[in-house]
Design a protein around this motif. Structure first.
Motif, PDB file in Angstrom:
ATOM      1  N   MET A  93       0.845  -1.172   0.000  1.00  0.00           N
ATOM      2  CA  MET A  93       0.000   0.000   0.000  1.00  0.00           C
ATOM      3  C   MET A  93       0.894   1.241   0.000  1.00  0.00           C
ATOM      4  O   MET A  93       1.829   1.341   0.778  1.00  0.00           O
ATOM      5  N   SER A  94       0.556   2.189  -0.870  1.00  0.00           N
ATOM      6  CA  SER A  94       1.405   3.375  -0.941  1.00  0.00           C
ATOM      7  C   SER A  94       1.073   4.334   0.200  1.00  0.00           C
ATOM      8  O   SER A  94       0.012   4.255   0.819  1.00  0.00           O
ATOM      9  N   ALA A  95       1.990   5.226   0.441  1.00  0.00           N
ATOM     10  CA  ALA A  95       1.827   6.186   1.539  1.00  0.00           C
ATOM     11  C   ALA A  95       0.655   7.123   1.286  1.00  0.00           C
ATOM     12  O   ALA A  95      -0.074   7.489   2.215  1.00  0.00           O
ATOM     13  N   SER A  96       0.435   7.492   0.014  1.00  0.00           N
ATOM     14  CA  SER A  96      -0.666   8.420  -0.279  1.00  0.00           C
ATOM     15  C   SER A  96      -2.019   7.755  -0.022  1.00  0.00           C
ATOM     16  O   SER A  96      -2.930   8.390   0.521  1.00  0.00           O
ATOM     17  N   LEU A  97      -2.146   6.484  -0.391  1.00  0.00           N
ATOM     18  CA  LEU A  97      -3.395   5.772  -0.124  1.00  0.00           C
ATOM     19  C   LEU A  97      -3.638   5.631   1.371  1.00  0.00           C
ATOM     20  O   LEU A  97      -4.763   5.769   1.858  1.00  0.00           O
ATOM     21  N   ARG A 136      -2.514   7.640   3.697  1.00  0.00           N
ATOM     22  CA  ARG A 136      -2.877   8.957   4.212  1.00  0.00           C
ATOM     23  C   ARG A 136      -4.343   9.276   3.933  1.00  0.00           C
ATOM     24  O   ARG A 136      -5.061   9.773   4.791  1.00  0.00           O
ATOM     25  N   ARG A 137      -4.781   8.980   2.725  1.00  0.00           N
ATOM     26  CA  ARG A 137      -6.183   9.242   2.374  1.00  0.00           C
ATOM     27  C   ARG A 137      -7.130   8.417   3.239  1.00  0.00           C
ATOM     28  O   ARG A 137      -8.170   8.899   3.675  1.00  0.00           O
ATOM     29  N   ARG A 165      -4.686  17.782  -3.033  1.00  0.00           N
ATOM     30  CA  ARG A 165      -5.345  17.988  -1.746  1.00  0.00           C
ATOM     31  C   ARG A 165      -6.581  18.852  -1.912  1.00  0.00           C
ATOM     32  O   ARG A 165      -7.598  18.655  -1.275  1.00  0.00           O
ATOM     33  N   LYS A 166      -6.476  19.829  -2.782  1.00  0.00           N
ATOM     34  CA  LYS A 166      -7.591  20.729  -3.006  1.00  0.00           C
ATOM     35  C   LYS A 166      -8.760  19.975  -3.640  1.00  0.00           C
ATOM     36  O   LYS A 166      -9.918  20.231  -3.336  1.00  0.00           O
ATOM     37  N   ARG A 167      -8.453  19.033  -4.535  1.00  0.00           N
ATOM     38  CA  ARG A 167      -9.493  18.295  -5.233  1.00  0.00           C
ATOM     39  C   ARG A 167     -10.002  17.104  -4.442  1.00  0.00           C
ATOM     40  O   ARG A 167     -10.964  16.475  -4.844  1.00  0.00           O
TER      41      ARG A 167
END
Length: 140
Positions: A1-5, A7-8, A41-43
């Motif tokens: 699992m990636s770090a961005s996933l 975090r989300r 992040r904005k989207r």
């Protein structure tokens, strides 16, 4: 699992108002990568708002869908329709049509009707039985 996933996923699970991470935990981004991350992040969708749905779409109930697709029994309506007509075909013509539509196989043939024999009456009468009884047993 990636770090961005990851975090989300954590952003979705945490309570509203606690979304800001500690400043020491955030990584510094340089140049265009930081601008891209800011755009992402904005989207990012807000919790409770689903962008994947069509505008004005109503959530369908599974029970309603089941009732829509449930087979309907048309027997009563068909019987009313069939019994409404008063024209009755001639029995001879009906038998002829049925005979034409029957196949040659034995399974297509109607069962043979057994001819009922009429119970034959006895040749002897009651008087004959009494007479025989008197002669054989010797009773008057």
């Amino acid at each position: 699992m990636s770090a961005s996933l990851l975090r989300r996923g954590l952003e979705l699970l945490e309570a509203p108002g606690q979304g800001e991470a500690l400043p020491g935990l955030q990584r510094e981004r340089e140049g265009s990568r930081a601008a891209g991350a800011a755009r992402r992040r904005k989207r990012a969708p807000q919790p409770g708002k689903n962008k994947a749905t069509v505008k004005g779409r109503v959530v369908k109930s599974a029970i309603e869908e089941y009732h829509k697709k449930k087979p309907v029994n048309h027997l009563t309506a068909n019987l009313k329709y069939m019994l409404k007509g008063r024209i009755v075909a001639n029995k001879a013509i009906t038998e002829q049509v049925l005979a034409q539509n029957r196949g040659r196989k034995s399974k297509d043939q109607p069962p043979k009707k057994a001819v009922k024999k009429k119970p034959e009456g006895t040749v002897f009468t009651e008087e004959d039985f009494r007479k025989f009884e008197r002669e054989y047993f010797g009773r008057p």
